[in-house]
Every structure is written in C-alpha cells, then in structure tokens.
Design a protein around this motif. Sequence first.
Motif, PDB file in Angstrom:
ATOM      1  N   UNK A  98      -4.721   7.152   5.935  1.00  0.00           N
ATOM      2  CA  UNK A  98      -5.417   6.647   4.762  1.00  0.00           C
ATOM      3  C   UNK A  98      -4.382   6.045   3.823  1.00  0.00           C
ATOM      4  N   UNK A  99      -4.617   4.789   3.415  1.00  0.00           N
ATOM      5  CA  UNK A  99      -3.666   4.160   2.502  1.00  0.00           C
ATOM      6  C   UNK A  99      -4.397   3.731   1.234  1.00  0.00           C
ATOM      7  N   UNK A 100      -3.649   3.739   0.123  1.00  0.00           N
ATOM      8  CA  UNK A 100      -4.235   3.312  -1.145  1.00  0.00           C
ATOM      9  C   UNK A 100      -3.798   1.880  -1.415  1.00  0.00           C
ATOM     10  N   UNK A 101      -4.793   1.013  -1.607  1.00  0.00           N
ATOM     11  CA  UNK A 101      -4.514  -0.393  -1.891  1.00  0.00           C
ATOM     12  C   UNK A 101      -5.319  -0.798  -3.113  1.00  0.00           C
TER      13      UNK A 101
ATOM     14  N   UNK B  79       7.911   6.396  11.843  1.00  0.00           N
ATOM     15  CA  UNK B  79       8.175   7.558  10.962  1.00  0.00           C
ATOM     16  C   UNK B  79       7.405   7.450   9.653  1.00  0.00           C
ATOM     17  N   UNK B  80       6.103   7.170   9.801  1.00  0.00           N
ATOM     18  CA  UNK B  80       5.267   7.037   8.606  1.00  0.00           C
ATOM     19  C   UNK B  80       4.946   8.419   8.041  1.00  0.00           C
ATOM     20  N   UNK B  81       5.167   8.573   6.748  1.00  0.00           N
ATOM     21  CA  UNK B  81       4.857   9.842   6.085  1.00  0.00           C
ATOM     22  C   UNK B  81       4.029   9.569   4.839  1.00  0.00           C
ATOM     23  N   UNK B  82       3.445  10.605   4.294  1.00  0.00           N
ATOM     24  CA  UNK B  82       2.649  10.408   3.082  1.00  0.00           C
ATOM     25  C   UNK B  82       3.551   9.998   1.918  1.00  0.00           C
ATOM     26  N   UNK B  83       2.958   9.281   0.971  1.00  0.00           N
ATOM     27  CA  UNK B  83       3.626   8.716  -0.212  1.00  0.00           C
ATOM     28  C   UNK B  83       4.563   7.556   0.121  1.00  0.00           C
ATOM     29  N   UNK B  84       4.605   7.171   1.379  1.00  0.00           N
ATOM     30  CA  UNK B  84       5.499   6.069   1.760  1.00  0.00           C
ATOM     31  C   UNK B  84       4.880   4.724   1.361  1.00  0.00           C
ATOM     32  N   UNK B  85       5.769   3.796   0.934  1.00  0.00           N
ATOM     33  CA  UNK B  85       5.322   2.440   0.617  1.00  0.00           C
ATOM     34  C   UNK B  85       5.269   1.642   1.914  1.00  0.00           C
ATOM     35  N   UNK B  86       4.118   1.012   2.196  1.00  0.00           N
ATOM     36  CA  UNK B  86       4.002   0.204   3.423  1.00  0.00           C
ATOM     37  C   UNK B  86       3.273  -1.098   3.094  1.00  0.00           C
ATOM     38  N   UNK B  87       3.074  -1.914   4.110  1.00  0.00           N
ATOM     39  CA  UNK B  87       2.261  -3.107   3.944  1.00  0.00           C
ATOM     40  C   UNK B  87       1.104  -3.058   4.944  1.00  0.00           C
ATOM     41  N   UNK B  88      -0.092  -3.336   4.435  1.00  0.00           N
ATOM     42  CA  UNK B  88      -1.267  -3.348   5.309  1.00  0.00           C
ATOM     43  C   UNK B  88      -1.556  -4.781   5.715  1.00  0.00           C
TER      44      UNK B  88
ATOM     45  N   UNK C  35       0.826  -1.202   0.000  1.00  0.00           N
ATOM     46  CA  UNK C  35       0.000   0.000   0.000  1.00  0.00           C
ATOM     47  C   UNK C  35       0.859   1.250   0.000  1.00  0.00           C
ATOM     48  N   UNK C  36       0.214   2.367  -0.315  1.00  0.00           N
ATOM     49  CA  UNK C  36       0.900   3.663  -0.276  1.00  0.00           C
ATOM     50  C   UNK C  36       0.123   4.583   0.646  1.00  0.00           C
ATOM     51  N   UNK C  37       0.837   5.258   1.557  1.00  0.00           N
ATOM     52  CA  UNK C  37       0.170   6.177   2.485  1.00  0.00           C
ATOM     53  C   UNK C  37      -0.269   7.414   1.717  1.00  0.00           C
ATOM     54  N   UNK C  38      -1.536   7.752   1.791  1.00  0.00           N
ATOM     55  CA  UNK C  38      -1.976   8.922   1.038  1.00  0.00           C
ATOM     56  C   UNK C  38      -2.339  10.107   1.940  1.00  0.00           C
ATOM     57  N   UNK C  39      -2.705   9.845   3.205  1.00  0.00           N
ATOM     58  CA  UNK C  39      -3.088  10.968   4.067  1.00  0.00           C
ATOM     59  C   UNK C  39      -2.918  10.563   5.524  1.00  0.00           C
TER      60      UNK C  39
END
Lengths: 359, 227
Positions: A319-322, A340-349, A302-306
């Motif tokens: 809010x993450x985009x999946x 240290x989560x920031x917007x546009x960061x790649x993460x895993x949900x 996922x990507x953090x969007x907000x």
Amino acid sequence: MTRLRIDLEKPLGDFSLKISEELNIDTVLGVLGHNGAGKTTLLRLLAGLDRTERGVIEFGGSAWLDTSHSIFVPPHKRRIGMVFQDARLFPHLTVAGNLNFAANRAVGQLLPRAEVIKTLGLEGLLARRPAGLSGGERQRVALARALMSGPQLLLLDEPLSAADMGYRVELLPYLRQVIDRFKIPTLYVAHTLDELTQLADQLLVLRGGSCAALGSVTEVLAQLDLPEVAGREAASSMITAQVTAHDPDYQLTSLAFGGQSLSLSGLVASPGDKVRIRVFATDIAIALEKPEAISIRNVLPAVVSEIRIDTLSPFADVLIAVGGQSLRVRMTRASLNELKITTSQQVFALLKTASLASG
Amino acid sequence: MNIDWQAFLLTTQLAGLTVVILLLVATPLAWWLAHSRRAWVGWVEALVALPLVLPPTVMGFYLLLLFAPDSGPGAWWFSLTGEPLNFSFTGLVIASAIYSLPFATQPIQGAFSSVGEGVLEAGATLGASPLDRFFRLALPLSRRGYLTAAVLVFAHTLGEFGVVLMIGGNIPGETRVVSVALYEAVETLNYGSAHTMAAILMGFSFVVLLTVYGLNRRFAFRLGSGG
C-alpha cells in the motif's frame, strides 16, 4: 443520510448471521461477500421476508423489528423496494400492469411515473408481457416496479447476476441513473466487486455471517487483509480526482488529486468534473528512483505505508500513499525482496492505465 | 320413445351446484395443502384422495349410514329441517361434493404450488397484504387450475352412478339423475330411450370438454419463462 440500525442473529446451517451495526446510508451501501456469507439472508431479514428469533431493525426513526418487544412489521408495511436476482415479474400482467400493481399500493409521495419509465427506457415495453422480455428488460421492469412503490429503502439482491450475463453491461448505466436521479438509500448486494466500485460509496464486507469490514469504498479497498477485495481481478484502489484538461489531439485527459497529476486515456469527462478512478493493483509498478526516458506517462512520488506478503502465492501487496490517497500495488515477492522495499520508504509509482469508476 | 328431460335438468343442476360448492370449499383446503409444512399434511392429502380409489358403493354405503335420520349428522339435519338427507336432492349434492373433492382439490393445489413463493414475496415487498396477494396474484395465476377443477367436477358428477343409487335411489325430480334413468331404461328393455339418453349425454359431455379445452388454450400464458 438515512440511519439503519441492525442487530441481528440468525442461524444458517453450519454458521450464523450475527451482525450489529449502525449504518448511515447516504446513497448506495454495497454488501460484498462470497456465496453463502449471509448477504441474501441479511437483505431478506431487512425486507421482512425471513424472520429470526432475536434481532432489532430500526430504519429512520421506526422499528421494523424488535423481538424483545414482539415488534415485527410485515414486509408489505415496510416501504421497501426489492429487486431479486430473478426479476419475479407478475406473468399475468403486462409491464404497465406490473408498474400499476406497485403504484396502486404505494404509500406517501409517488415518484413521477413518466420519469421512472423514461429513466429505465421502458416506453416501448409497456404493453408487453413479461414472458416476451429479455433478461435485461425484465430486470429494468423489476427496478421500475420497485421504484413505483415509493420505497424509502431499495434492496437490490445481485440484480446483475442472473444466468444471462450478457445484459450486465446494458443494465449498469440504468442502475447508475436510477441511483443518481431518485436518490433513494440503497443496499446493493453483490458477490463481485466490479459493479460495487461503480455504484456504491460505502462497502460492507460479510464473511461467515459477520461484518468483516465497513467503510467507504476507498477505505475498504485499501485494506490489505480482506480476501474479498484482494482477488487477482479485484485488487484495486479508488482515487477521487478532478479533470483539469482534455487533449483532443492525443486523446488524453489530465486529472489532478492532492497536488499530483495524472494523464489517462479513454475517459469521458469534461474539465471541472469530479471523477472516481479505479486503478488495478497489477497496473502499477514501483521504481526506487525516478525513471527517465520511459513510455509510461504517470510517474508519481509515493511513500510505502504497508506491506503484506502472501507466502502461499508469488505475490505481495503493497500500500502506497500518493497525494493523500492510498494505492494498492501488487508485485512479486521476488521483486519486493530484490528492491528491499520497506515501509516509510520513498518510491515512485508507475501507473499504466486506469478506468473510470463513476462520474 | 320417452326421454326423461327432468333427469337431464336434475343432473345439470346437481353438477353445477357441486362445482360451485367444491370450488369454494377446495380453495382454502388446497391453499393449506400447498403451503403448510406440517407433518400431518400427508394424512389430509390421503383422506382427500380416497374417493379416487374407493368403489362408489363403499362411499355410498358409509354416506347412507351417516345420512340416516335416526343418528349422527343425518339426525341433526332431520331435527333442523324436518327432511331426511337420505333419498333427497340435498343429500345428493353433499354426497357429490364429498365424492368429487379430490377432482377439485388436486388441480387447484397444483396451481397454487406452481405460483411459487417468489412472486408472492415480490407482491409483499410492493405493499400487497396477504389477502391482496391471494386475490390479485395467486388466484389469477391459478385460473387454469380452477378451470380444470370445474370441468373435472362437472364431468365426474355427470357420470356418478354408484353413490347416487346407494343414497339417492330413483325418485323422479328429486334423485333420478340421467345415469340412473338410463340404467332403469335398460333394465326395462327400453333400448330406444337408453340410446337417446346415452347419445345426448355423450354429445353434451364432449361439447363441454371441447369448449373448456379451447378456452384453456386461450388462457394460456407461458408461466415458465415469466420470471
């Protein structure tokens, strides 16, 4: 798709209802808001039960209200069906008598009586009087009665919120069936999100008499700045997915959406079905790297969007985009800072469970 | 022993006619009282309730003045019909209707109020016009109120004495009702007739009330839990 244009202003104690929107009601438009936000007043204005000094209501092509041209169509000529919080059945008539009252005054094409009775399971109740019915039965009769009047617009005013909460679960499937079968444009007022996520496809959020949000359920749920959809019990997201397989041995259902796949338990659906899944924000965890050897089966890139931080509480909403859809995640502010989560960061949900919102 | 059957017939006619007239008159009045939010509703309510507290002789005295053929409504009636209102059966009916007005209005008003706005609103959303709502919802839901009103008015008219004496006098076949006939029997020491008439009136009243309360029970439906 029915067009309902409203431009209404009505003083209500210490605030006023002030709303100007063009609503395109496909199936069910949910109206959400805290108590006293003006939901019931909006419905009563639409029904013509309350009047106002200034306003316009246009339904389909016809004007129901236009105060600047002195147009006011009285409630009995509006072709609406309304279900109140209290069923308001006619106590001197039997269930059949209540239905006949509506049918005898219906204009235009009648819904088939037998089908209405069957859909709401009233076969065994027709000869009974309202006083002998349970709360859930009364609401079913009220719904059937509203349908028998041949409405072009259904107005449901918190039909599940009467004192007796026991019949909530009993009534929801009936509502679902009525919506699916008769396809009457519906405004559904509620003060909790639960029933709306199961029944509505659009949401209108009322706050202090004004429209705070309007859009599809998925869009509105993904708005991090709406207290009405951010409560601990409410904060959630809606995913539309397709059932790909069901494993009867493990009792798991596989779903696909936007190139992603999910494996969930407890779904009643067959391969090919399109389903709406409700995922609670507290049921999702975030990892920065793909975790190995973990019991959670659903790990989605996922990507953090907000990000929205509430400094008055221990929590933050992310809010993450999946797979092209938005998911709402609730974590502690402490976790957010440590990772240290920031917007546009790649993460895993990491998704633990989810429930079926509607078939 | 002589029983004045004519007085019984007259009394029944008077009471029956008063019931019919008052149910018709009290219906719109009670509806207005139950639904109007105007400030002067209280004034009208007090005026309607006056006969409950005034001695019948006070009402009778004012009605006597109003009915007199030489002025006011009495003169108008006299010029219209050639008959005086005083000491006539018509005058008696009008007086009874005025005197029993609260007994009709109050139960019906109470019934209308307890029908509740909610049920009428539901009717409106189902396509029922205001008149339709009145006849198909409000009226049938108020039938106990109507029954009570009819019984009270009938019984009250049977027992009327003071007003009749003031404006009707004691004309056989025209204004001599049972209560007046009974009074006359006692005055003339005709205790035998008095006994018989009193007993018949009492028995008759009791049977009427018994029938009505029995009916009322059968009409009963639990409104409170009716949704």
